[in-house]
Design an enzyme around this catalytic site. Structure first.
Site, PDB file in Angstrom:
ATOM      1  N   GLU A  39     -35.267 -24.336  25.360  1.00 36.41           N
ATOM      2  CA  GLU A  39     -33.473 -23.786  24.762  1.00 36.41           C
ATOM      3  C   GLU A  39     -33.379 -24.558  24.681  1.00 36.41           C
ATOM      4  O   GLU A  39     -33.356 -25.980  24.694  1.00 36.41           O
ATOM      5  CB  GLU A  39     -33.757 -22.735  25.926  1.00 36.41           C
ATOM      6  CG  GLU A  39     -32.207 -22.553  25.644  1.00 36.41           C
ATOM      7  CD  GLU A  39     -31.632 -21.995  24.733  1.00 36.41           C
ATOM      8  OE1 GLU A  39     -32.461 -20.901  24.005  1.00 36.41           O
ATOM      9  OE2 GLU A  39     -30.494 -22.195  23.742  1.00 36.41           O
ATOM     10  N   ASP A  41     -29.544 -24.014  24.098  1.00 38.57           N
ATOM     11  CA  ASP A  41     -27.819 -23.901  24.437  1.00 38.57           C
ATOM     12  C   ASP A  41     -27.829 -22.839  25.782  1.00 38.57           C
ATOM     13  O   ASP A  41     -28.296 -24.272  26.775  1.00 38.57           O
ATOM     14  CB  ASP A  41     -27.589 -23.185  23.200  1.00 38.57           C
ATOM     15  CG  ASP A  41     -26.529 -22.341  23.107  1.00 38.57           C
ATOM     16  OD1 ASP A  41     -25.533 -22.927  24.023  1.00 38.57           O
ATOM     17  OD2 ASP A  41     -25.700 -20.901  22.629  1.00 38.57           O
ATOM     18  N   ALA A  42     -28.399 -21.779  25.743  1.00 42.86           N
ATOM     19  CA  ALA A  42     -28.170 -21.155  27.011  1.00 42.86           C
ATOM     20  C   ALA A  42     -28.788 -19.818  27.118  1.00 42.86           C
ATOM     21  O   ALA A  42     -29.284 -19.651  26.481  1.00 42.86           O
ATOM     22  CB  ALA A  42     -26.610 -20.267  27.125  1.00 42.86           C
ATOM     23  N   GLY A  45     -30.217 -16.391  26.101  1.00 40.83           N
ATOM     24  CA  GLY A  45     -29.900 -15.869  23.866  1.00 40.83           C
ATOM     25  C   GLY A  45     -28.324 -15.258  23.647  1.00 40.83           C
ATOM     26  O   GLY A  45     -27.411 -15.860  24.795  1.00 40.83           O
ATOM     27  N   GLY A 188     -20.597  -2.017  10.070  1.00 42.06           N
ATOM     28  CA  GLY A 188     -21.764  -1.697  10.478  1.00 42.06           C
ATOM     29  C   GLY A 188     -21.430  -1.438  12.445  1.00 42.06           C
ATOM     30  O   GLY A 188     -20.561  -1.339  12.923  1.00 42.06           O
ATOM     31  N   TYR A 189     -22.311  -1.529  13.081  1.00 41.37           N
ATOM     32  CA  TYR A 189     -22.759  -1.954  15.010  1.00 41.37           C
ATOM     33  C   TYR A 189     -21.925  -2.251  15.389  1.00 41.37           C
ATOM     34  O   TYR A 189     -21.234  -1.985  16.382  1.00 41.37           O
ATOM     35  CB  TYR A 189     -24.482  -0.724  14.906  1.00 41.37           C
ATOM     36  CG  TYR A 189     -24.424  -2.402  16.149  1.00 41.37           C
ATOM     37  CD1 TYR A 189     -24.198  -2.519  17.392  1.00 41.37           C
ATOM     38  CD2 TYR A 189     -25.445  -3.437  15.217  1.00 41.37           C
ATOM     39  CE1 TYR A 189     -25.307  -3.970  17.259  1.00 41.37           C
ATOM     40  CE2 TYR A 189     -26.331  -4.152  15.831  1.00 41.37           C
ATOM     41  CZ  TYR A 189     -25.973  -4.264  16.415  1.00 41.37           C
ATOM     42  OH  TYR A 189     -26.660  -5.693  16.858  1.00 41.37           O
ATOM     43  N   GLY A 277     -23.573  -8.893   8.825  1.00 43.42           N
ATOM     44  CA  GLY A 277     -24.814  -8.721   9.478  1.00 43.42           C
ATOM     45  C   GLY A 277     -25.502 -10.386  10.206  1.00 43.42           C
ATOM     46  O   GLY A 277     -24.677 -10.939  10.189  1.00 43.42           O
ATOM     47  N   ALA A 326     -32.149  -5.947  21.845  1.00 44.59           N
ATOM     48  CA  ALA A 326     -32.737  -7.395  22.357  1.00 44.59           C
ATOM     49  C   ALA A 326     -33.363  -6.444  23.006  1.00 44.59           C
ATOM     50  O   ALA A 326     -35.127  -6.868  23.738  1.00 44.59           O
ATOM     51  CB  ALA A 326     -31.537  -7.305  23.571  1.00 44.59           C
ATOM     52  N   HIS A 450     -27.522  20.010  38.139  1.00 47.21           N
ATOM     53  CA  HIS A 450     -26.605  20.558  37.131  1.00 47.21           C
ATOM     54  C   HIS A 450     -24.729  20.060  38.124  1.00 47.21           C
ATOM     55  O   HIS A 450     -25.419  20.028  39.221  1.00 47.21           O
ATOM     56  CB  HIS A 450     -26.132  22.404  37.408  1.00 47.21           C
ATOM     57  CG  HIS A 450     -25.062  22.384  36.941  1.00 47.21           C
ATOM     58  ND1 HIS A 450     -24.508  22.634  35.539  1.00 47.21           N
ATOM     59  CD2 HIS A 450     -23.540  22.958  37.990  1.00 47.21           C
ATOM     60  CE1 HIS A 450     -23.238  22.833  35.690  1.00 47.21           C
ATOM     61  NE2 HIS A 450     -23.138  23.631  37.038  1.00 47.21           N
TER      62      HIS A 450
HETATM   63  C1  LIG Z   1     -22.148  -8.882  19.262  1.00 45.13           C
HETATM   64  C2  LIG Z   1     -23.347  -8.564  19.800  1.00 45.13           C
HETATM   65  C3  LIG Z   1     -23.932  -7.119  20.360  1.00 45.13           C
HETATM   66  C4  LIG Z   1     -25.285  -6.797  20.215  1.00 45.13           C
HETATM   67  N1  LIG Z   1     -25.244  -5.696  21.073  1.00 45.13           N
HETATM   68  C5  LIG Z   1     -26.229  -4.940  21.375  1.00 45.13           C
HETATM   69  C6  LIG Z   1     -26.593  -4.489  22.699  1.00 45.13           C
HETATM   70  O1  LIG Z   1     -26.452  -3.833  22.734  1.00 45.13           O
HETATM   71  N2  LIG Z   1     -28.357  -4.058  21.671  1.00 45.13           N
HETATM   72  C7  LIG Z   1     -29.428  -4.704  21.853  1.00 45.13           C
HETATM   73  O2  LIG Z   1     -30.286  -4.211  21.751  1.00 45.13           O
HETATM   74  N3  LIG Z   1     -29.039  -5.843  20.665  1.00 45.13           N
HETATM   75  C8  LIG Z   1     -27.311  -6.309  20.400  1.00 45.13           C
HETATM   76  N4  LIG Z   1     -27.482  -7.161  20.215  1.00 45.13           N
HETATM   77  C9  LIG Z   1     -28.544  -8.280  19.395  1.00 45.13           C
HETATM   78  C10 LIG Z   1     -29.558  -8.738  20.781  1.00 45.13           C
HETATM   79  O3  LIG Z   1     -28.033  -9.797  21.214  1.00 45.13           O
HETATM   80  C11 LIG Z   1     -30.299  -8.841  19.431  1.00 45.13           C
HETATM   81  O4  LIG Z   1     -30.993  -8.851  18.699  1.00 45.13           O
HETATM   82  C12 LIG Z   1     -31.075 -10.214  20.751  1.00 45.13           C
HETATM   83  O5  LIG Z   1     -30.386 -10.872  20.925  1.00 45.13           O
HETATM   84  C13 LIG Z   1     -32.293 -11.259  20.171  1.00 45.13           C
HETATM   85  O6  LIG Z   1     -33.505 -11.514  21.044  1.00 45.13           O
HETATM   86  P1  LIG Z   1     -34.040 -12.913  20.709  1.00 45.13           P
HETATM   87  O7  LIG Z   1     -34.704 -13.400  21.362  1.00 45.13           O
HETATM   88  O8  LIG Z   1     -34.625 -12.278  19.913  1.00 45.13           O
HETATM   89  O9  LIG Z   1     -32.780 -14.288  20.068  1.00 45.13           O
HETATM   90  P2  LIG Z   1     -31.382 -14.698  21.180  1.00 45.13           P
HETATM   91  O10 LIG Z   1     -31.116 -14.139  22.233  1.00 45.13           O
HETATM   92  O11 LIG Z   1     -31.012 -14.860  19.564  1.00 45.13           O
HETATM   93  O12 LIG Z   1     -32.276 -15.811  21.404  1.00 45.13           O
HETATM   94  C14 LIG Z   1     -32.591 -17.039  20.784  1.00 45.13           C
HETATM   95  C15 LIG Z   1     -33.019 -18.838  21.094  1.00 45.13           C
HETATM   96  O13 LIG Z   1     -33.054 -19.603  20.296  1.00 45.13           O
HETATM   97  C16 LIG Z   1     -32.270 -20.383  20.538  1.00 45.13           C
HETATM   98  N5  LIG Z   1     -32.814 -21.776  19.205  1.00 45.13           N
HETATM   99  C17 LIG Z   1     -32.993 -21.193  18.398  1.00 45.13           C
HETATM  100  N6  LIG Z   1     -33.004 -22.398  17.427  1.00 45.13           N
HETATM  101  C18 LIG Z   1     -34.150 -23.025  18.684  1.00 45.13           C
HETATM  102  C19 LIG Z   1     -34.406 -24.198  18.169  1.00 45.13           C
HETATM  103  N7  LIG Z   1     -34.954 -24.741  17.359  1.00 45.13           N
HETATM  104  N8  LIG Z   1     -34.757 -24.732  19.811  1.00 45.13           N
HETATM  105  C20 LIG Z   1     -34.876 -24.222  21.173  1.00 45.13           C
HETATM  106  N9  LIG Z   1     -34.470 -23.471  20.879  1.00 45.13           N
HETATM  107  C21 LIG Z   1     -33.648 -22.662  19.502  1.00 45.13           C
HETATM  108  C22 LIG Z   1     -30.915 -20.218  20.613  1.00 45.13           C
HETATM  109  O14 LIG Z   1     -30.343 -20.972  21.162  1.00 45.13           O
HETATM  110  C23 LIG Z   1     -31.405 -18.441  21.312  1.00 45.13           C
HETATM  111  O15 LIG Z   1     -30.746 -19.068  23.156  1.00 45.13           O
HETATM  112  C24 LIG Z   1     -26.644  -7.678  19.789  1.00 45.13           C
HETATM  113  C25 LIG Z   1     -25.831  -8.851  19.105  1.00 45.13           C
HETATM  114  C26 LIG Z   1     -24.466  -9.369  19.094  1.00 45.13           C
HETATM  115  C27 LIG Z   1     -24.146 -10.179  18.347  1.00 45.13           C
END
Ligand SMILES: Cc1cc2nc3c(=O)[nH]c(=O)nc-3n(C[C@H](O)[C@H](O)[C@H](O)COP(=O)(O)OP(=O)(O)OC[C@H]3O[C@@H](n4cnc5c(N)ncnc54)[C@H](O)[C@@H]3O)c2cc1C
Length: 474
Positions: A39, A41-42, A45, A188-189, A277, A326, A450
């Site tokens: 990872e 960053d943090a 994700g 959008g959402y 998006g 997520a 209820h």
């Molecule tokens: C404002 C907002 C609100 C949202 N609300 C919801 C919600 O209510 N419910 C819901 O289901 N979804 C929600 N989402 C969407 C949800 O956040 C994503 O669908 C979800 O985080 C995707 O998970 P992921 O593991 O695919 O990627 P991410 O959570 O984006 O994690 C990817 C990780 O990979 C790391 N990374 C990238 N490239 C590299 C690399 N080369 N080497 C090492 N690390 C790397 C990044 O630092 C990051 O930490 C929301 C998104 C946003 C922006």
């Protein structure tokens, strides 16, 4: 310290510790595979740090402030003052608790944590660059890899996130002080959740949207409820307009928009939030070295077992395309890890719930009536409005409805939509019904407590069977 050219080997390398990656890593480790999670960053994700969790913290905080400010009807008179810096600090505590939990869970399950940025050097090797001067890089050899690098917000021409007044959702969720005026580009959402959130906090919000309505993926009767309530909360909509540029003016900015016919308008603001998006993070991974080619939008194509075209390399979560949620990322992560462990796991997208945390909330799962018809069903629909629910009235939130779609021949529940209070929770019951093949009769004959909002699920099922007690049957 210079780490230099260390080389490590692992059974499964997971790139990215969002809800796709960290869940995949834990499941792979639970299956006895030596697993390394990289990872940059943090932990947690986008979801835990900049997305789902911070946005829901502010959805809650803003709703609480709004409720307290609008409770005269209930005999409560208050004049709440919002301290945004304190709300930020509370949000950060919530985020820290959850991200700390992810790190602990990974360690407790035996996942090797490797901070750094990963790139493929070939189809069995990653190069991991460590952050900071002199931290060097190392080579990670793997048997299988899971790409879970997530997504980032799309910029629109003329609006660079590098410019101070222009923010993505991440920037808006980090406001320490509230802008007086906020223009949001995109309905959008994310744009809709944040428009109602900031409006409730007293910000003057204008939403600019190229299409002619909010939330294009939802049915008209859902959109109508959301649009009406957002307007009541003070959100101004400018449909059919695309944002073209912004300029400084006075002590703020103006956002210029243009219609298809070339008509130009200007909206004064202090900040502009661009929420049009998200795009996948696949361009920095040197995927071609692993024999993988993203599609024209940068997404990775996967099969029902989450495998890419290089079949010992998996892709899960936002990088693998819609639905970018997520819980979908986590499910795909589990499937990828189990397949990597040699198990017969596969993805099933039939009952994926989705929620939008607007006011009121939206929850959907399975098929709409229109989709059911397109699939060859002869659907029946049952509905229960929240203004006929005792619980909705006692919480002073009677907006919206619960709707169930079922197969007219067999009664099998095919899907549902809830738009109303706690829709994000209520949709779980309909999701379970779709997943386990329950019928309208199963839902209707299940005794519900209820007075609760969940009674609307029972009543909607009974309504579809023309057996409802508390609504007129269709
Ligand atoms: C404002 C907002 C609100 C949202 N609300 C919801 C919600 O209510 N419910 C819901 O289901 N979804 C929600 N989402 C969407 C949800 O956040 C994503 O669908 C979800 O985080 C995707 O998970 P992921 O593991 O695919 O990627 P991410 O959570 O984006 O994690 C990817 C990780 O990979 C790391 N990374 C990238 N490239 C590299 C690399 N080369 N080497 C090492 N690390 C790397 C990044 O630092 C990051 O930490 C929301 C998104 C946003 C922006």
């Amino acid at each position: 310290m210079v780490v230099g050219d260390i080389s490590t080997g692992t059974d499964v390398a997971v790139i990215g510790a969002g809800p796709g990656g960290y869940v995949a890593a834990i499941r792979a480790a639970q299956r006895g595979l030596d697993t390394t999670l990289v990872e940059r960053d943090a932990y947690g994700g986008t979801c835990l740090n900049y997305g789902c969790i911070p946005s829901k913290a502010f959805v809650h905080g803003s709703s609480l402030a709004w409720e307290v400010d609008h409770a005269e009807e209930l005999g409560i008179h208050a004049d709440p003052a919002v301290d945004m810096a304190q709300m930020q600090s509370w949000k950060s505590d919530v985020v820290d608790q959850l991200t700390g939990g992810v790190e602990k869970l990974c360690k407790a399950n035996g996942v090797n944590l490797m901070p750094g940025t990963a790139k493929f050097t070939d189809d069995t090797t990653l190069r991991v660059e460590h952050d900071g001067d002199g931290q060097g890089s190392e080579t990670l050899e793997f048997e299988r890899a899971i790409v879970a690098t997530g997504s980032r917000p799309i910029e629109v021409p003329g609006f660079s996130f590098a410019d101070e007044p222009v923010v993505s959702s991440r920037g808006a969720l980090a406001f320490d002080t509230l802008p007086d005026r906020l223009v949001i580009v995109g309905a959008g959402y994310i744009g809709m959740e944040l428009s109602t959130t900031f409006a409730k906090l007293g910000v003057d919000v204008t939403v600019v949207e190229m299409l002619d309505d909010v939330l294009p993926a939802y049915e008209e009767e859902v959109r109508r409820v959301i649009r009406k309530r957002a307007t009541e909360l003070g959100v101004e909509f400018q449909f059919g307009e695309g944002a073209s540029e912004w300029r400084e003016r006075g002590d703020g900015i103006v956002v210029e928009t243009e219609t298809e016919d070339g008509e130009v308008s200007e909206y004064p603001a202090d900040k502009v939030l661009v929420a049009v998006g998200r795009e996948p993070v696949t361009d920095t991974l040197d995927l071609d070295r692993a024999g993988i080619e993203p599609d024209e939008n940068g997404f990775l194509q996967t099969d029902s077992r989450a495998r890419t075209e290089t079949d010992h390399i998996f892709a899960v979560g936002d990088v693998a395309g819609e639905p970018m949620l997520a819980h979908v990322a986590s499910k795909e992560g589990i499937v990828a890890a189990e397949v990597a462990a040699g198990e017969p796991a596969a993805l099933d997208y039939q009952a994926i719930p989705a929620a939008v945390f607007t006011d009121p909330e939206i929850g959907t799962v399975g098929m709409t009536a229109e989709e059911a018809e397109a699939e060859g069903f002869d659907p029946v629909v049952g509905e229960m409005p929240f203004n006929a629910s005792g619980r909705a009235l006692t919480t002073n939130h009677p907006e919206g409805f619960t709707k169930i779609v079922a197969d007219g021949d067999t009664g099998f529940v095919l899907g549902g939509t809830v738009v109303g209070p706690e829709a994000s929770e209520l949709i779980a019951e309909i999701g379970l019904a779709v997943e386990m093949g329950a019928t309208l009769e199963d839902l209707g004959s299940t005794i519900h407590t209820h007075p609760t909002l969940s009674e609307t699920v029972m009543e909607a099922a009974e309504n579809a069977e023309e057996q409802a007690i508390h609504t007129l049957n269709r």
